[in-house]
Design a protein around this motif. Structure first.
Motif, short mmCIF file in Angstrom:
data_model
loop_
_atom_site.label_atom_id
_atom_site.label_comp_id
_atom_site.label_asym_id
_atom_site.label_seq_id
_atom_site.Cartn_x
_atom_site.Cartn_y
_atom_site.Cartn_z
N LEU A 22 115.65 72.81 66.52
CA LEU A 22 116.15 73.82 67.46
C LEU A 22 115.46 73.71 68.81
O LEU A 22 116.09 73.86 69.85
CB LEU A 22 115.97 75.22 66.88
CG LEU A 22 116.77 75.50 65.60
CD1 LEU A 22 116.43 76.87 65.06
CD2 LEU A 22 118.26 75.35 65.86
N SER A 23 114.17 73.42 68.79
CA SER A 23 113.42 73.24 70.02
C SER A 23 113.92 72.01 70.79
O SER A 23 114.12 72.06 72.01
CB SER A 23 111.93 73.09 69.71
OG SER A 23 111.19 72.90 70.89
N TYR A 24 114.13 70.92 70.09
CA TYR A 24 114.67 69.71 70.73
C TYR A 24 116.07 69.98 71.29
O TYR A 24 116.39 69.55 72.39
CB TYR A 24 114.77 68.55 69.73
CG TYR A 24 113.50 67.77 69.54
CD1 TYR A 24 113.27 66.59 70.25
CD2 TYR A 24 112.54 68.17 68.62
CE1 TYR A 24 112.12 65.86 70.05
CE2 TYR A 24 111.38 67.44 68.43
CZ TYR A 24 111.18 66.29 69.14
OH TYR A 24 110.04 65.56 68.95
N TYR A 25 116.88 70.67 70.52
CA TYR A 25 118.24 70.96 70.97
C TYR A 25 118.23 71.80 72.23
O TYR A 25 118.91 71.51 73.21
CB TYR A 25 119.03 71.66 69.86
CG TYR A 25 120.43 72.02 70.26
CD1 TYR A 25 121.41 71.04 70.40
CD2 TYR A 25 120.77 73.33 70.54
CE1 TYR A 25 122.70 71.36 70.79
CE2 TYR A 25 122.06 73.67 70.93
CZ TYR A 25 123.02 72.68 71.05
OH TYR A 25 124.29 73.01 71.45
N ALA A 26 117.44 72.88 72.20
CA ALA A 26 117.35 73.74 73.39
C ALA A 26 116.79 72.97 74.58
O ALA A 26 117.31 73.06 75.70
CB ALA A 26 116.48 74.96 73.09
N GLY A 27 115.74 72.19 74.35
CA GLY A 27 115.16 71.40 75.42
C GLY A 27 116.13 70.39 75.99
O GLY A 27 116.21 70.19 77.21
N ALA A 28 116.88 69.75 75.11
CA ALA A 28 117.87 68.76 75.57
C ALA A 28 118.94 69.43 76.43
O ALA A 28 119.31 68.91 77.48
CB ALA A 28 118.50 68.06 74.37
#
Length: 176
Positions: A119-125
């Motif tokens: 979720l963190s990677y997705y939001a960051g992306a």
């Protein structure tokens, strides 16, 4: 408790700076966050080893994923950008502090890694304009499986350096 909350808030602030600022001078704020963190901890040596180890291992892991085609930063590159590497440094600053509860039993770290990291990677992306060439769901699955292993390994680093530090303290106390 206030220190744990401060640690979590500083991590979140650093995350936002990295994702929104990209590779700009605003990343100096991350240096300030890490400096504050190191001023609060009792052992700069043990914590410094942990920060450096996680920074290097995590940067290598994300660079590997980049080269596998999991991420696309919009330009040809072999290594991840500095802002993403600094997120690993920020994460390391939480392992002995606000995320210490995820160290034991090991499955807590695995579960947190498998759920929160993707979720963190997705939001960051999404916020940083990073594309996921394999598609959203395949990328999230890859990240979940990876992070189910990564979090316990990172806690292993933390445990090792804490044990080394405690052994050094015992040796100093018993020395004549």
């Amino acid at each position: 408790m206030p220190r744990l909350l401060a640690n979590a808030l500083l991590f979140q602030l650093g995350w936002l700076v990295c994702v929104f600022a990209g590779d700009s001078f605003w990343l100096l704020a991350v240096a300030a966050i890490i400096a504050v963190h190191l001023l609060w901890v009792s052992s700069w040596a043990a914590e410094g080893k942990l920060l450096l180890s996680v920074f290097l291992a995590g940067s290598a892991l994300d660079s590997f994923l980049l080269n596998l085609g999991v991420f696309d930063f919009g330009e040809p590159r072999q290594l991840i950008p500095l802002w993403l590497a600094l997120l690993w440094l920020l994460l390391a600053s939480t392992l002995n502090h606000c995320l210490a509860w995820t160290a034991q039993p090991w499955w807590r770290g695995s579960l947190l890694g498998a759920l929160a990291a993707p979720l963190s990677y997705y939001a960051g992306a999404r916020l940083a304009g990073v594309t996921l060439p394999l598609g959203t769901w395949p990328t999230l699955v890859i990240l979940a499986l990876t992070w189910a292993v990564v979090m316990p390994v990172l806690h292993g680093f933390a445990r090792l350096y804490r044990a080394q530090y405690e052994q050094q303290l015992r040796s100093r106390r018993s020395a004549p």
